[in-house]
Motif scaffolding. Structure first.
Motif, PDB file in Angstrom:
ATOM      1  N   PHE A   1     -29.893 -43.105  -3.277  1.00 35.44           N
ATOM      2  CA  PHE A   1     -29.006 -42.254  -2.496  1.00 35.44           C
ATOM      3  C   PHE A   1     -29.868 -41.198  -1.805  1.00 35.44           C
ATOM      4  O   PHE A   1     -30.617 -40.479  -2.472  1.00 35.44           O
ATOM      5  CB  PHE A   1     -27.957 -41.601  -3.385  1.00 35.44           C
ATOM      6  CG  PHE A   1     -27.137 -42.599  -4.169  1.00 35.44           C
ATOM      7  CD1 PHE A   1     -26.827 -43.845  -3.651  1.00 35.44           C
ATOM      8  CD2 PHE A   1     -26.687 -42.294  -5.429  1.00 35.44           C
ATOM      9  CE1 PHE A   1     -26.063 -44.761  -4.373  1.00 35.44           C
ATOM     10  CE2 PHE A   1     -25.925 -43.191  -6.168  1.00 35.44           C
ATOM     11  CZ  PHE A   1     -25.617 -44.426  -5.638  1.00 35.44           C
ATOM     12  N   VAL A   2     -29.767 -41.118  -0.484  1.00 34.20           N
ATOM     13  CA  VAL A   2     -30.625 -40.222   0.292  1.00 34.20           C
ATOM     14  C   VAL A   2     -29.785 -39.206   1.050  1.00 34.20           C
ATOM     15  O   VAL A   2     -28.637 -39.460   1.387  1.00 34.20           O
ATOM     16  CB  VAL A   2     -31.536 -41.014   1.262  1.00 34.20           C
ATOM     17  CG1 VAL A   2     -32.423 -41.986   0.482  1.00 34.20           C
ATOM     18  CG2 VAL A   2     -30.731 -41.766   2.308  1.00 34.20           C
TER      19      VAL A   2
ATOM     20  N   GLN B   1     -37.603 -43.212   8.142  1.00 37.19           N
ATOM     21  CA  GLN B   1     -38.903 -42.928   8.743  1.00 37.19           C
ATOM     22  C   GLN B   1     -39.984 -42.814   7.669  1.00 37.19           C
ATOM     23  O   GLN B   1     -41.073 -43.366   7.814  1.00 37.19           O
ATOM     24  CB  GLN B   1     -38.852 -41.643   9.558  1.00 37.19           C
ATOM     25  CG  GLN B   1     -40.160 -41.332  10.244  1.00 37.19           C
ATOM     26  CD  GLN B   1     -40.082 -40.087  11.117  1.00 37.19           C
ATOM     27  OE1 GLN B   1     -39.069 -39.405  11.162  1.00 37.19           O
ATOM     28  NE2 GLN B   1     -41.150 -39.787  11.814  1.00 37.19           N
ATOM     29  N   PHE B   2     -39.687 -42.112   6.554  1.00 37.58           N
ATOM     30  CA  PHE B   2     -40.641 -41.969   5.459  1.00 37.58           C
ATOM     31  C   PHE B   2     -41.035 -43.338   4.912  1.00 37.58           C
ATOM     32  O   PHE B   2     -42.220 -43.648   4.771  1.00 37.58           O
ATOM     33  CB  PHE B   2     -40.039 -41.109   4.339  1.00 37.58           C
ATOM     34  CG  PHE B   2     -40.925 -40.985   3.133  1.00 37.58           C
ATOM     35  CD1 PHE B   2     -41.904 -40.003   3.070  1.00 37.58           C
ATOM     36  CD2 PHE B   2     -40.780 -41.840   2.055  1.00 37.58           C
ATOM     37  CE1 PHE B   2     -42.725 -39.890   1.953  1.00 37.58           C
ATOM     38  CE2 PHE B   2     -41.589 -41.726   0.930  1.00 37.58           C
ATOM     39  CZ  PHE B   2     -42.567 -40.751   0.884  1.00 37.58           C
ATOM     40  N   TYR B   3     -40.063 -44.174   4.589  1.00 36.90           N
ATOM     41  CA  TYR B   3     -40.354 -45.475   3.996  1.00 36.90           C
ATOM     42  C   TYR B   3     -41.091 -46.390   4.969  1.00 36.90           C
ATOM     43  O   TYR B   3     -41.996 -47.135   4.570  1.00 36.90           O
ATOM     44  CB  TYR B   3     -39.079 -46.121   3.456  1.00 36.90           C
ATOM     45  CG  TYR B   3     -38.715 -45.537   2.111  1.00 36.90           C
ATOM     46  CD1 TYR B   3     -39.135 -46.130   0.938  1.00 36.90           C
ATOM     47  CD2 TYR B   3     -37.990 -44.356   2.020  1.00 36.90           C
ATOM     48  CE1 TYR B   3     -38.846 -45.586  -0.300  1.00 36.90           C
ATOM     49  CE2 TYR B   3     -37.691 -43.790   0.792  1.00 36.90           C
ATOM     50  CZ  TYR B   3     -38.125 -44.405  -0.357  1.00 36.90           C
ATOM     51  OH  TYR B   3     -37.843 -43.848  -1.576  1.00 36.90           O
TER      52      TYR B   3
ATOM     53  N   THR C   1     -51.566 -40.203   1.831  1.00 38.56           N
ATOM     54  CA  THR C   1     -51.674 -38.906   2.493  1.00 38.56           C
ATOM     55  C   THR C   1     -51.769 -39.083   4.009  1.00 38.56           C
ATOM     56  O   THR C   1     -51.116 -38.365   4.766  1.00 38.56           O
ATOM     57  CB  THR C   1     -52.885 -38.123   1.953  1.00 38.56           C
ATOM     58  OG1 THR C   1     -52.725 -37.959   0.534  1.00 38.56           O
ATOM     59  CG2 THR C   1     -53.006 -36.763   2.595  1.00 38.56           C
ATOM     60  N   LYS C   2     -52.543 -40.063   4.455  1.00 41.45           N
ATOM     61  CA  LYS C   2     -52.651 -40.356   5.894  1.00 41.45           C
ATOM     62  C   LYS C   2     -51.303 -40.756   6.482  1.00 41.45           C
ATOM     63  O   LYS C   2     -51.029 -40.495   7.648  1.00 41.45           O
ATOM     64  CB  LYS C   2     -53.663 -41.478   6.135  1.00 41.45           C
ATOM     65  CG  LYS C   2     -55.097 -41.078   5.937  1.00 41.45           C
ATOM     66  CD  LYS C   2     -56.004 -42.272   6.186  1.00 41.45           C
ATOM     67  CE  LYS C   2     -57.449 -41.952   5.841  1.00 41.45           C
ATOM     68  NZ  LYS C   2     -58.318 -43.144   5.988  1.00 41.45           N
ATOM     69  N   ARG C   3     -50.466 -41.400   5.662  1.00 39.79           N
ATOM     70  CA  ARG C   3     -49.163 -41.874   6.123  1.00 39.79           C
ATOM     71  C   ARG C   3     -48.065 -40.824   5.993  1.00 39.79           C
ATOM     72  O   ARG C   3     -46.905 -41.097   6.242  1.00 39.79           O
ATOM     73  CB  ARG C   3     -48.765 -43.134   5.360  1.00 39.79           C
ATOM     74  CG  ARG C   3     -49.671 -44.312   5.641  1.00 39.79           C
ATOM     75  CD  ARG C   3     -49.189 -45.544   4.933  1.00 39.79           C
ATOM     76  NE  ARG C   3     -50.117 -46.652   5.097  1.00 39.79           N
ATOM     77  CZ  ARG C   3     -49.868 -47.886   4.696  1.00 39.79           C
ATOM     78  NH1 ARG C   3     -48.715 -48.172   4.118  1.00 39.79           N
ATOM     79  NH2 ARG C   3     -50.756 -48.836   4.873  1.00 39.79           N
TER      80      ARG C   3
ATOM     81  N   ALA D   1     -43.135 -38.163  -3.724  1.00 39.43           N
ATOM     82  CA  ALA D   1     -41.681 -38.238  -3.603  1.00 39.43           C
ATOM     83  C   ALA D   1     -41.267 -38.499  -2.163  1.00 39.43           C
ATOM     84  O   ALA D   1     -41.958 -38.117  -1.220  1.00 39.43           O
ATOM     85  CB  ALA D   1     -41.041 -36.933  -4.094  1.00 39.43           C
ATOM     86  N   ASP D   2     -40.101 -39.141  -2.015  1.00 39.79           N
ATOM     87  CA  ASP D   2     -39.526 -39.322  -0.685  1.00 39.79           C
ATOM     88  C   ASP D   2     -38.784 -38.042  -0.293  1.00 39.79           C
ATOM     89  O   ASP D   2     -38.693 -37.107  -1.099  1.00 39.79           O
ATOM     90  CB  ASP D   2     -38.651 -40.580  -0.630  1.00 39.79           C
ATOM     91  CG  ASP D   2     -37.305 -40.458  -1.323  1.00 39.79           C
ATOM     92  OD1 ASP D   2     -36.918 -39.350  -1.749  1.00 39.79           O
ATOM     93  OD2 ASP D   2     -36.613 -41.482  -1.433  1.00 39.79           O
ATOM     94  N   PRO D   3     -38.249 -37.945   0.923  1.00 41.77           N
ATOM     95  CA  PRO D   3     -37.590 -36.706   1.346  1.00 41.77           C
ATOM     96  C   PRO D   3     -36.379 -36.296   0.507  1.00 41.77           C
ATOM     97  O   PRO D   3     -35.994 -35.132   0.512  1.00 41.77           O
ATOM     98  CB  PRO D   3     -37.170 -37.008   2.791  1.00 41.77           C
ATOM     99  CG  PRO D   3     -38.133 -38.036   3.259  1.00 41.77           C
ATOM    100  CD  PRO D   3     -38.404 -38.883   2.035  1.00 41.77           C
ATOM    101  N   SER D   4     -35.778 -37.230  -0.238  1.00 42.83           N
ATOM    102  CA  SER D   4     -34.626 -36.894  -1.076  1.00 42.83           C
ATOM    103  C   SER D   4     -35.012 -36.635  -2.522  1.00 42.83           C
ATOM    104  O   SER D   4     -34.155 -36.428  -3.377  1.00 42.83           O
ATOM    105  CB  SER D   4     -33.583 -38.016  -1.015  1.00 42.83           C
ATOM    106  OG  SER D   4     -33.038 -38.092   0.282  1.00 42.83           O
ATOM    107  N   GLY D   5     -36.306 -36.660  -2.831  1.00 40.22           N
ATOM    108  CA  GLY D   5     -36.771 -36.334  -4.174  1.00 40.22           C
ATOM    109  C   GLY D   5     -36.920 -37.509  -5.120  1.00 40.22           C
ATOM    110  O   GLY D   5     -37.178 -37.307  -6.303  1.00 40.22           O
ATOM    111  N   HIS D   6     -36.792 -38.759  -4.641  1.00 36.47           N
ATOM    112  CA  HIS D   6     -37.036 -39.917  -5.496  1.00 36.47           C
ATOM    113  C   HIS D   6     -38.545 -40.033  -5.692  1.00 36.47           C
ATOM    114  O   HIS D   6     -39.296 -40.084  -4.726  1.00 36.47           O
ATOM    115  CB  HIS D   6     -36.496 -41.198  -4.861  1.00 36.47           C
ATOM    116  CG  HIS D   6     -35.032 -41.146  -4.619  1.00 36.47           C
ATOM    117  ND1 HIS D   6     -34.500 -41.016  -3.364  1.00 36.47           N
ATOM    118  CD2 HIS D   6     -33.984 -41.183  -5.477  1.00 36.47           C
ATOM    119  CE1 HIS D   6     -33.187 -40.987  -3.443  1.00 36.47           C
ATOM    120  NE2 HIS D   6     -32.847 -41.076  -4.713  1.00 36.47           N
TER     121      HIS D   6
END
Length: 128
Positions: free
Chosen positions: A12-13, A21-23, A91-93, A114-119
């Motif tokens: 859940f995001v 975009q992050f993934y 880190t580059k990504r 972590a992803d932008p939603s904290g996973h």
């Protein structure tokens, strides 16, 4: 018959655009499906479904969907050959390393991000 094969993990995001975009930047997965509120990404033999949190209640009712800032409640681990090299690439990504690389007493060298939603995701390699 009940199987122990995991087919899909749904995360859940808070912002489907930022999550997608992050993934795409970090993992570069094959996109199986996407719409305005979700994206299904192929990770080897498992699918990761990014779902806008506002759409999640119908899937988990009567339980509530926890707020992303309430704390980490899961860790997804990916086995890699070289944690240090993977951290450099992450880190580059655009990923921020939360901890590690560190040698753990259970025989793994790990690092977490972590992803932008904290996973929280972990990369881990076996060590002697």
């Amino acid at each position: 018959m009940f199987s122990n094969e995991i087919e899909v993990v749904t995360l859940f995001v808070d912002d489907i655009g930022a999550a997608r975009q992050f993934y795409e930047n970090v993992f570069r997965p094959q996109i199986i499906y996407q719409d305005d509120v979700s994206a299904v990404l192929k990770f080897s033999g498992t699918l990761i479904n990014l779902l806008q949190a506002s759409e999640a209640p119908e899937l988990v009712t009567p339980l509530a969907v926890a707020a992303s800032g309430s704390g980490t409640r899961m860790l997804l681990t990916i086995k890699v050959e070289n944690v240090d090299a993977v951290c450099t690439e992450l880190t580059k990504r655009g990923a921020t390393i939360l901890n590690g690389p560190i040698d753990r007493p259970w025989g793994r060298r790990t690092a977490a991000f972590a992803d932008p939603s904290g996973h929280v995701w972990e990369v881990a390699q076996e060590i002697a």
